[in-house]
Scaffold this active site. Structure first.
Site, PDB file in Angstrom:
ATOM      1  N   ASP A 123       0.817  -1.208   0.000  1.00 53.87           N
ATOM      2  CA  ASP A 123       0.000   0.000   0.000  1.00 53.87           C
ATOM      3  C   ASP A 123       0.859   1.271   0.000  1.00 53.87           C
ATOM      4  O   ASP A 123       2.028   1.240   0.394  1.00 53.87           O
ATOM      5  CB  ASP A 123      -0.889   0.056   1.256  1.00 53.87           C
TER       6      ASP A 123
ATOM      7  N   HIS B 150      -6.077   2.556  -4.039  1.00 51.38           N
ATOM      8  CA  HIS B 150      -6.023   2.856  -2.605  1.00 51.38           C
ATOM      9  C   HIS B 150      -6.665   4.217  -2.310  1.00 51.38           C
ATOM     10  O   HIS B 150      -6.443   4.784  -1.240  1.00 51.38           O
ATOM     11  CB  HIS B 150      -4.573   2.833  -2.132  1.00 51.38           C
TER      12      HIS B 150
ATOM     13  N   HIS C 190      -5.105   9.775   0.883  1.00 53.99           N
ATOM     14  CA  HIS C 190      -5.020   8.807   1.983  1.00 53.99           C
ATOM     15  C   HIS C 190      -5.665   9.419   3.222  1.00 53.99           C
ATOM     16  O   HIS C 190      -5.004   9.728   4.209  1.00 53.99           O
ATOM     17  CB  HIS C 190      -3.557   8.451   2.239  1.00 53.99           C
TER      18      HIS C 190
ATOM     19  N   HIS D 214       3.892  -2.248   3.103  1.00 52.59           N
ATOM     20  CA  HIS D 214       3.899  -0.897   2.546  1.00 52.59           C
ATOM     21  C   HIS D 214       5.213  -0.643   1.825  1.00 52.59           C
ATOM     22  O   HIS D 214       6.283  -0.957   2.352  1.00 52.59           O
ATOM     23  CB  HIS D 214       3.702   0.141   3.658  1.00 52.59           C
TER      24      HIS D 214
END
Length: 258
Positions: free
Chosen positions: A57, A108, A112, A203
């Protein structure tokens, strides 16, 4: 004359927004591993029992992502990278290079952010914008969606469905976004929950985490893959994993009103 007493109106004025908020944030309970794995295996990324889906991610990140691509090449492993739209359009060549090397891209979100308030229009626009960006940059349309922070809300789920995406969280993670993460801790955290048919979350960027934490993830990656292989598990992207029940009409903790 009102058919409902004034006190009842005031009570309704309080309860209705509270009910809407609960319906919005209620699906976030799937963030809890016990809830997710037991009741919603599709959201946990459960797939064929001899396969592990490897996912990353928060990228793309020109500082760190290339190191992950090189390490994965050396390991002979392909993965799924859930990209943040605003980062993808800033680094188009890195996005293309990720796909050129055989990896898969997922969505995603455009940013964020944390979704504490219902915002279907915003979520739908951000997800659709990211889908379009990935398609324009690579010629391939993404299939998967993972919400930022793994917080799934009713509006995010509806927005992903509208965009034709399947929502997938994870079954094992390395807690690799923290300042105290080490290669050993990342490996141990994944090993504790590693099961055939699982989806691993890591990540490839520290954009939204402790500065430099990606280095622990990168250093742990060969050992994580080795652990999978020694357990007789193959490692690859979600496209080779096909978690059950995550299609547009798959199982979900709560179906929101249209």
């Amino acid at each position: 004359m009102s058919l409902v007493p004034g006190r009842a109106w005031r009570t309704a004025a309080v309860l209705l927004p509270a009910g809407a908020a609960a319906a919005h944030i209620g699906p976030a309970a799937t963030w809890l591993p016990g809830v997710r794995l037991l009741f919603f295996p599709g959201l946990a990324g459960s797939g064929p029992r001899r396969h592990i889906a490897l996912t990353f991610d928060d990228g793309p990140d020109p500082v760190s992502t290339p190191h992950f691509l090189d390490t994965l090449d050396g390991l002979g492993v392909r993965a799924t990278f859930f990209v943040v739209g605003e980062h993808a359009v800033r680094h188009p060549e890195l996005v293309r290079e990720t796909v050129r090397r055989g990896h898969e891209l997922g969505v995603h979100g455009w940013t964020h952010d944390r979704p504490w308030r219902p915002a279907f229009a915003r979520d739908a626009a951000g997800i659709a914008r990211t889908v379009s960006a990935v398609h324009d940059l690579t010629g391939r349309r993404p299939r998967w969606y993972r919400p930022p922070y793994g917080i799934l809300t009713a509006s995010r789920w509806r927005a992903a469905r509208r965009a034709g995406l399947r929502t997938v969280l994870w079954s094992a993670w390395g807690r690799d976004w923290t300042a105290d993460a080490t290669p050993a801790s990342v490996r141990a955290r994944i090993a504790a929950d590693l099961r055939g048919g699982g989806t691993v979350l890591l990540h490839d960027s520290d954009h939204h985490a402790a500065p430099g934490c990606w280095r622990a993830t990168l250093a742990a990656l060969p050992a994580v893959v080795q652990d999978c292989r020694e357990a007789g598990l193959t490692v690859g992207p979600l496209r080779d994993h096909a978690p059950a029940g995550t299609g547009p009409r798959g199982r979900y903790p709560r179906r929101p009103a249209p």
